[in-house]
Motif scaffolding. Structure first.
Motif, PDB file in Angstrom:
ATOM      1  N   LYS A  34       0.818  -1.456  -0.457  1.00  0.00           N
ATOM      2  CA  LYS A  34       0.230   0.203   0.443  1.00  0.00           C
ATOM      3  C   LYS A  34       0.772   1.215  -0.281  1.00  0.00           C
ATOM      4  O   LYS A  34       0.732   2.084  -0.656  1.00  0.00           O
ATOM      5  N   VAL A  35       2.489   1.539   1.254  1.00  0.00           N
ATOM      6  CA  VAL A  35       2.834   2.458   0.316  1.00  0.00           C
ATOM      7  C   VAL A  35       3.986   2.415  -0.230  1.00  0.00           C
ATOM      8  O   VAL A  35       3.890   3.895  -1.012  1.00  0.00           O
ATOM      9  N   VAL A  36       4.221   1.409  -0.747  1.00  0.00           N
ATOM     10  CA  VAL A  36       4.645   1.227  -2.330  1.00  0.00           C
ATOM     11  C   VAL A  36       3.628   1.994  -3.621  1.00  0.00           C
ATOM     12  O   VAL A  36       4.126   2.789  -4.728  1.00  0.00           O
ATOM     13  N   SER A  37       2.531   1.604  -3.240  1.00  0.00           N
ATOM     14  CA  SER A  37       1.658   2.657  -4.187  1.00  0.00           C
ATOM     15  C   SER A  37       1.571   3.359  -4.551  1.00  0.00           C
ATOM     16  O   SER A  37       1.182   4.528  -5.094  1.00  0.00           O
ATOM     17  N   TYR A  38       1.372   3.839  -3.320  1.00  0.00           N
ATOM     18  CA  TYR A  38       1.262   5.241  -2.924  1.00  0.00           C
ATOM     19  C   TYR A  38       2.493   6.715  -3.702  1.00  0.00           C
ATOM     20  O   TYR A  38       1.598   7.567  -4.199  1.00  0.00           O
ATOM     21  N   VAL A  39       3.418   6.011  -2.904  1.00  0.00           N
ATOM     22  CA  VAL A  39       4.428   6.585  -3.207  1.00  0.00           C
ATOM     23  C   VAL A  39       4.947   6.654  -4.983  1.00  0.00           C
ATOM     24  O   VAL A  39       4.782   7.746  -5.420  1.00  0.00           O
ATOM     25  N   ASN A  41       2.586   6.400  -6.999  1.00  0.00           N
ATOM     26  CA  ASN A  41       1.289   7.397  -7.384  1.00  0.00           C
ATOM     27  C   ASN A  41       1.794   9.071  -7.280  1.00  0.00           C
ATOM     28  O   ASN A  41       0.521   9.624  -7.043  1.00  0.00           O
ATOM     29  N   ASN A  42       2.834   9.245  -6.525  1.00  0.00           N
ATOM     30  CA  ASN A  42       2.341  10.455  -5.723  1.00  0.00           C
ATOM     31  C   ASN A  42       4.043  10.665  -6.063  1.00  0.00           C
ATOM     32  O   ASN A  42       4.631  11.565  -5.220  1.00  0.00           O
ATOM     33  N   SER A  43       4.496  11.013  -7.332  1.00  0.00           N
ATOM     34  CA  SER A  43       5.839  11.506  -7.669  1.00  0.00           C
ATOM     35  C   SER A  43       7.120  10.404  -7.401  1.00  0.00           C
ATOM     36  O   SER A  43       8.499  11.137  -7.016  1.00  0.00           O
ATOM     37  N   GLY A  44       6.849   9.470  -6.489  1.00  0.00           N
ATOM     38  CA  GLY A  44       8.343   8.724  -6.531  1.00  0.00           C
ATOM     39  C   GLY A  44       8.219   7.337  -6.974  1.00  0.00           C
ATOM     40  O   GLY A  44       7.321   7.001  -7.907  1.00  0.00           O
ATOM     41  N   ASP A  45       8.782   6.913  -6.854  1.00  0.00           N
ATOM     42  CA  ASP A  45       9.420   5.074  -7.809  1.00  0.00           C
ATOM     43  C   ASP A  45       9.569   4.223  -6.272  1.00  0.00           C
ATOM     44  O   ASP A  45      10.061   5.092  -5.211  1.00  0.00           O
ATOM     45  N   ARG A  46       9.663   2.671  -7.256  1.00  0.00           N
ATOM     46  CA  ARG A  46       9.825   1.661  -5.906  1.00  0.00           C
ATOM     47  C   ARG A  46      10.603   1.670  -5.317  1.00  0.00           C
ATOM     48  O   ARG A  46      11.109   1.972  -4.096  1.00  0.00           O
TER      49      ARG A  46
END
Length: 177
Positions: A34-39, A41-46
């Motif tokens: 859930k955190v990975v997906s959030y990041v 989807n908000n200008s970040g990568d894995r």
């Protein structure tokens, strides 16, 4: 914090304190996607998401070991909110623009917010402690590290090959200054 009932998810905190690999693996399987997906989807990568998770896991481990965290909300809500705030702070650092947080009030309860505020305060104190600790001399650092792990001053003195009186006096001096 208000006198709230300890949540059943306290098992995650206790598992972290015990360095229980099954609990840690469970956290990574259940809550990290859930955190990975959030990041992402908000200008970040894995990789950035994994960095955020790692920092929060260290914070939670330190809180758990210090026995200062009594979970009064679901672990998922607390963990996600910590990670979300961490990520938004990272975004603020890398851009000169402010970051607006639009939270769904129904999705994150007050207890989680309270715990996150406490975690941030704990992290600030930990960073201050680490900074001040690094300013101490090597002998003082060694003495304190042993004092943190060994409860008996006699054993500390023996390990350092000094007298009990010396350890007691030095320890008292270091803790007062």
């Amino acid at each position: 914090m208000s006198q709230s009932k300890i949540h059943v998810d306290q098992i995650y905190i206790e598992g972290l304190a015990a360095n229980d690999s099954a609990v840690i693996e469970s956290i990574y399987k259940k809550f990290v996607p859930k955190v990975v997906s959030y990041v992402m989807n908000n200008s970040g990568d894995r990789d950035q998401a994994q960095d955020v998770v790692q920092e929060i896991m260290i914070l939670l481990f330190n809180q758990a070991k210090a026995n200062v965290l009594q979970l009064t909300c679901p672990f998922d809500a607390y963990f996600f909110l910590l990670c979300k705030r961490k990520w938004l702070n990272e975004l603020k650092k890398t851009s000169n623009k402010g970051v607006t947080i639009n939270e769904d009030a129904a999705s994150i309860n007050e207890s989680a917010h309270e715990l996150v505020d406490q975690a941030e305060e704990f992290e600030e104190k930990q960073q201050l402690f680490d900074t001040m600790f690094q300013k101490l001399g090597d002998k003082c650092q060694e003495l304190l590290k042993l004092s943190f792990t060994i409860k008996s001053m006699e054993e500390v003195a023996e390990k350092l090959n000094v007298t009990y009186g010396y350890v007691r006096k030095k320890n008292r001096f270091v803790l007062v200054s």
